[in-house]
Scaffold this motif. Structure first.
Motif, PDB file in Angstrom:
ATOM      1  N   GLN A   1       0.847  -1.190   0.000  1.00  0.00           N
ATOM      2  CA  GLN A   1       0.000   0.000   0.000  1.00  0.00           C
ATOM      3  C   GLN A   1       0.879   1.234   0.000  1.00  0.00           C
ATOM      4  O   GLN A   1       1.675   1.448   0.919  1.00  0.00           O
ATOM      5  CB  GLN A   1      -0.929   0.016   1.221  1.00  0.00           C
ATOM      6  CG  GLN A   1      -1.929   1.143   1.196  1.00  0.00           C
ATOM      7  CD  GLN A   1      -3.004   0.992   2.243  1.00  0.00           C
ATOM      8  OE1 GLN A   1      -2.830   0.323   3.259  1.00  0.00           O
ATOM      9  NE2 GLN A   1      -4.150   1.607   2.015  1.00  0.00           N
ATOM     10  N   ALA A   2       0.722   2.015  -1.048  1.00  0.00           N
ATOM     11  CA  ALA A   2       1.433   3.279  -1.170  1.00  0.00           C
ATOM     12  C   ALA A   2       0.550   4.389  -0.623  1.00  0.00           C
ATOM     13  O   ALA A   2      -0.678   4.251  -0.579  1.00  0.00           O
ATOM     14  CB  ALA A   2       1.781   3.533  -2.634  1.00  0.00           C
ATOM     15  N   PRO A   3       1.144   5.517  -0.217  1.00  0.00           N
ATOM     16  CA  PRO A   3       0.348   6.627   0.327  1.00  0.00           C
ATOM     17  C   PRO A   3      -0.738   7.071  -0.640  1.00  0.00           C
ATOM     18  O   PRO A   3      -0.480   7.278  -1.836  1.00  0.00           O
ATOM     19  CB  PRO A   3       1.391   7.719   0.543  1.00  0.00           C
ATOM     20  CG  PRO A   3       2.672   6.987   0.738  1.00  0.00           C
ATOM     21  CD  PRO A   3       2.582   5.790  -0.158  1.00  0.00           C
ATOM     22  N   GLY A   4      -1.947   7.186  -0.146  1.00  0.00           N
ATOM     23  CA  GLY A   4      -3.052   7.643  -0.962  1.00  0.00           C
ATOM     24  C   GLY A   4      -3.635   6.610  -1.905  1.00  0.00           C
ATOM     25  O   GLY A   4      -4.533   6.923  -2.690  1.00  0.00           O
ATOM     26  N   LYS A   5      -3.128   5.381  -1.810  1.00  0.00           N
ATOM     27  CA  LYS A   5      -3.611   4.328  -2.708  1.00  0.00           C
ATOM     28  C   LYS A   5      -4.171   3.160  -1.892  1.00  0.00           C
ATOM     29  O   LYS A   5      -3.863   2.998  -0.724  1.00  0.00           O
ATOM     30  CB  LYS A   5      -2.485   3.838  -3.618  1.00  0.00           C
ATOM     31  CG  LYS A   5      -1.985   4.885  -4.588  1.00  0.00           C
ATOM     32  CD  LYS A   5      -1.001   4.279  -5.582  1.00  0.00           C
ATOM     33  CE  LYS A   5      -0.546   5.302  -6.608  1.00  0.00           C
ATOM     34  NZ  LYS A   5       0.386   4.707  -7.601  1.00  0.00           N
ATOM     35  N   GLU A   6      -4.989   2.356  -2.560  1.00  0.00           N
ATOM     36  CA  GLU A   6      -5.522   1.173  -1.911  1.00  0.00           C
ATOM     37  C   GLU A   6      -4.461   0.078  -1.842  1.00  0.00           C
ATOM     38  O   GLU A   6      -3.536   0.032  -2.657  1.00  0.00           O
ATOM     39  CB  GLU A   6      -6.747   0.670  -2.676  1.00  0.00           C
ATOM     40  CG  GLU A   6      -7.934   1.613  -2.625  1.00  0.00           C
ATOM     41  CD  GLU A   6      -9.173   1.020  -3.262  1.00  0.00           C
ATOM     42  OE1 GLU A   6     -10.230   1.669  -3.191  1.00  0.00           O
ATOM     43  OE2 GLU A   6      -9.088  -0.086  -3.813  1.00  0.00           O
ATOM     44  N   ARG A   7      -4.648  -0.793  -0.878  1.00  0.00           N
ATOM     45  CA  ARG A   7      -3.742  -1.925  -0.781  1.00  0.00           C
ATOM     46  C   ARG A   7      -3.984  -2.860  -1.971  1.00  0.00           C
ATOM     47  O   ARG A   7      -5.133  -3.109  -2.354  1.00  0.00           O
ATOM     48  CB  ARG A   7      -3.960  -2.667   0.540  1.00  0.00           C
ATOM     49  CG  ARG A   7      -2.933  -3.727   0.823  1.00  0.00           C
ATOM     50  CD  ARG A   7      -2.835  -4.030   2.309  1.00  0.00           C
ATOM     51  NE  ARG A   7      -4.073  -4.460   2.896  1.00  0.00           N
ATOM     52  CZ  ARG A   7      -4.225  -4.693   4.206  1.00  0.00           C
ATOM     53  NH1 ARG A   7      -3.204  -4.527   5.030  1.00  0.00           N
ATOM     54  NH2 ARG A   7      -5.390  -5.091   4.670  1.00  0.00           N
TER      55      ARG A   7
END
Length: 124
Positions: free
Chosen positions: A39-45
């Protein structure tokens, strides 16, 4: 019950490699399909890779095919994600997950146990 502990994250330059490990504690590890998510910042896992309980079947997200390799050692209760040719877009928190079923599991809702994650940072 399965407890999962990830290790191996860190900072690496683009093009470099990292090896993530997940240690599993619990009697059901050898019958559990395992997966790595990120999971990246601002994104879904999202799912990165998965492997069935015997290690005979694997799955990779298109974005990591040919660069990442998932493997497991049932004798040592570990699952590993070897990451090569890393890109800045690979930067994320990486999570190890275990399912309560032995087959190849590629969707997040089917995973029952999660580690706390390990940070991977890729500098350009």
């Amino acid at each position: 019950q399965v407890q999962l502990i990830e290790s191996g994250g860190g900072l690496v330059q683009a093009g470099g490699s990292l090896r993530l490990s997940c240690a599993a504690f619990g009697r059901t590890f050898t019958s559990a399909g395992m997966g790595w998510f990120r999971q990246a910042p601002g994104k879904e896992r999202e799912v990165v890779a998965a492997i069935d309980s015997k290690g005979g079947a694997t799955y990779y997200a298109d974005s990591v095919k040919g660069r990442f390799t998932i493997s497991r050692n049932n004798a040592e209760n570990t699952v590993t994600l070897q990451m090569s040719t890393l890109k800045p877009e690979d930067a994320a928190v990486y999570y190890c997950a275990a399912a309560s079923r032995p087959d190849l599991v590629t969707t997040e809702p089917r995973y029952n146990y999660w580690g706390r994650g390990t940070q991977v940072t890729v500098s350009s």
